[in-house]
Design an enzyme around this catalytic site. Structure first.
Site, PDB file in Angstrom:
ATOM      1  N   GLU A 134      79.743  33.950   0.123  1.00 45.65           N
ATOM      2  CA  GLU A 134      79.310  33.433   1.365  1.00 45.65           C
ATOM      3  C   GLU A 134      80.114  33.544   2.415  1.00 45.65           C
ATOM      4  OE1 GLU A 134      77.570  28.849   2.168  1.00 45.65           O
ATOM      5  OE2 GLU A 134      78.248  29.356   0.175  1.00 45.65           O
ATOM      6  N   GLU A 180      78.975  26.767  10.741  1.00 43.18           N
ATOM      7  CA  GLU A 180      78.376  25.219  10.502  1.00 43.18           C
ATOM      8  C   GLU A 180      78.757  24.376  11.662  1.00 43.18           C
ATOM      9  OE1 GLU A 180      77.932  24.547   5.659  1.00 43.18           O
ATOM     10  OE2 GLU A 180      79.833  24.793   6.531  1.00 43.18           O
TER      11      GLU A 180
END
Length: 400
Positions: A157, A161
């Site tokens: 990943e 964010e």
């Protein structure tokens, strides 16, 4: 803050508000009779192929490239279920909406938009505005995991964010072959502006030597691959492209803040998403020009999307071309012509669209490294006119 996409395990990695560092909790939630993580069979399906470059202006749902999550949820600390109708298009932007509709046992509903296929090294960019609300996470990231096999079936990943309690900061992160979420790399970056006030371009460049995070064409953070702390490898696992917005439950309030529904829906608008394949891609290229508006004329057609991938052990490229009319409807039976360049010049030059308006072209093969380039040159169908100026995409590439 990240979490395994698996109902058997919930992992909370919580950078403390105002502090450096994180606390990670691993909670087993294995349903009775299910296999343990160690006993889980390894994926037996062949690894996916890497898809090529694209620009999506997010003016409408593109089912050739994307899926809207619908009718399910992730485990805690997610406090929402996903609904397809919470990924909305108004012809200008895509909005991920969060409201208090109860879904899948959760008190809230929200939207997640993720790619149908997988991608390798290259430049990943999105222009969007996050939600400004304590306890809400707005994101743009790539992911592959045990139940979302990008190759080796392990968790990989790369993240961008926003934590809604302070949208003048961005969190960058990555995970490498880490099903236990044991080694996060959270980095908080001061933007110097409020990300909700205007659209900005956020992205990262993923290569075999590391990851760089960029904002509006400026590099703001970088990590180098090393044997002791490796970054994800496209040779091990490709990754999907995902955007979502979601509220945290009380277990993650120390990371993202406490969520209190304000009484009206919240929305994170996304202007466009772009992926440029290959390690030589540039994060300083100009923003894509706005899309050509639909003519509204059903007798005029254009190239809507070109989706490219590597096949035949990466010796050949495939280009899936979709043709639509001025109403946005697929055109069936059109003879599409195209041209290969770059690594090869041979391959299919003419194909006919099927019932979904798509035609699949194959290149000649090459064992050398480089970039396959495919461009549409026209389309013909009795009673219709091809307007190249209305093309959403005319050329696409995929690099090996």
């Amino acid at each position: 803050m990240k979490r395994i996409r698996d109902d058997r395990l919930s992992v909370h990695c919580l950078p403390l508000l105002g502090e450096v560092g994180a606390v990670c909790l691993v909670l087993s939630c294995t349903p009775p009779g299910s296999l343990s993580q160690e006993a889980k069979p390894q994926p037996t399906t062949p690894p996916p192929t890497a898809l090529g470059s694209f620009t999506d202006h997010l003016t409408a749902l593109n089912t050739d490239r994307w899926i809207r999550a619908d009718g399910w949820r992730y485990p805690s600390p997610f406090d929402c279920g996903w609904r397809a109708d919470h990924v909305q298009f108004d012809g200008n932007v895509m909005t991920l909406e969060l409201d208090d509709t109860q879904t899948s046992g959760a008190p809230y509903s929200s939207g997640e938009y993720h790619s149908t296929g997988f991608y390798a090294y290259g430049c990943y960019e999105a222009r969007f505005k996050p939600i400004a609300a304590s306890g809400v996470v707005s994101s743009f990231f790539t992911f592959a995991g045990p139940n979302d096999n990008g190759g080796n079936g392990k968790h990989n990943e790369i993240d961008i964010e926003f934590l809604g309690y302070n949208t003048s900061w961005l969190q960058a992160n990555f995970w490498t072959n880490d099903d236990a979420y044991a080694n996060g790399h959270e980095k908080m970056i001061n933007l110097g502006f409020d990300a909700t006030a205007a659209f900005h371009t956020y992205g990262f460049k993923w290569t075999s030597t590391g990851i760089e995070w960029w904002i509006d064409g400026a590099r703001v953070h970088a990590v180098a691959d090393s044997a002791a702390d490796p970054t994800p490898k496209a040779t091990e696992s490709l990754q999907r492209i995902i955007s979502n917005a979601w509220p945290v439950d009380s277990t993650a309030s120390g990371w993202a803040g406490t969520f209190v529904y304000p009484g009206a829906p919240l929305g994170a608008p996304y202007d466009w998403i772009r992926y440029t394949s290959g390690e030589s891609c540039s994060m300083t290229q100009a923003a894509p020009p706005p899309p050509t508006s639909q003519t509204g004329d059903p007798s005029v057609m254009h190239t809507d999307t070109i989706t490219m991938s590597l096949i035949s052990r990466n010796t050949q490229a495939a280009a899936l071309v979709t043709v639509r009319n001025g109403l946005g409807q697929p055109v069936v039976g059109a003879t599409v012509t195209g041209q290969w360049s770059g690594l090869v010049t041979g391959g299919d030059l003419s194909k006919v669209t099927g019932t979904d308006g798509s035609a699949l072209f194959y290149s000649a093969r090459s064992s050398q490294s480089g970039t396959f380039v495919f461009c549409t040159t026209g389309a013909a169908l009795s009673g219709m006119t091809y307007d190249a100026t209305a093309n959403v995409e005319t050329c696409d590439t995929v690099t090996k």
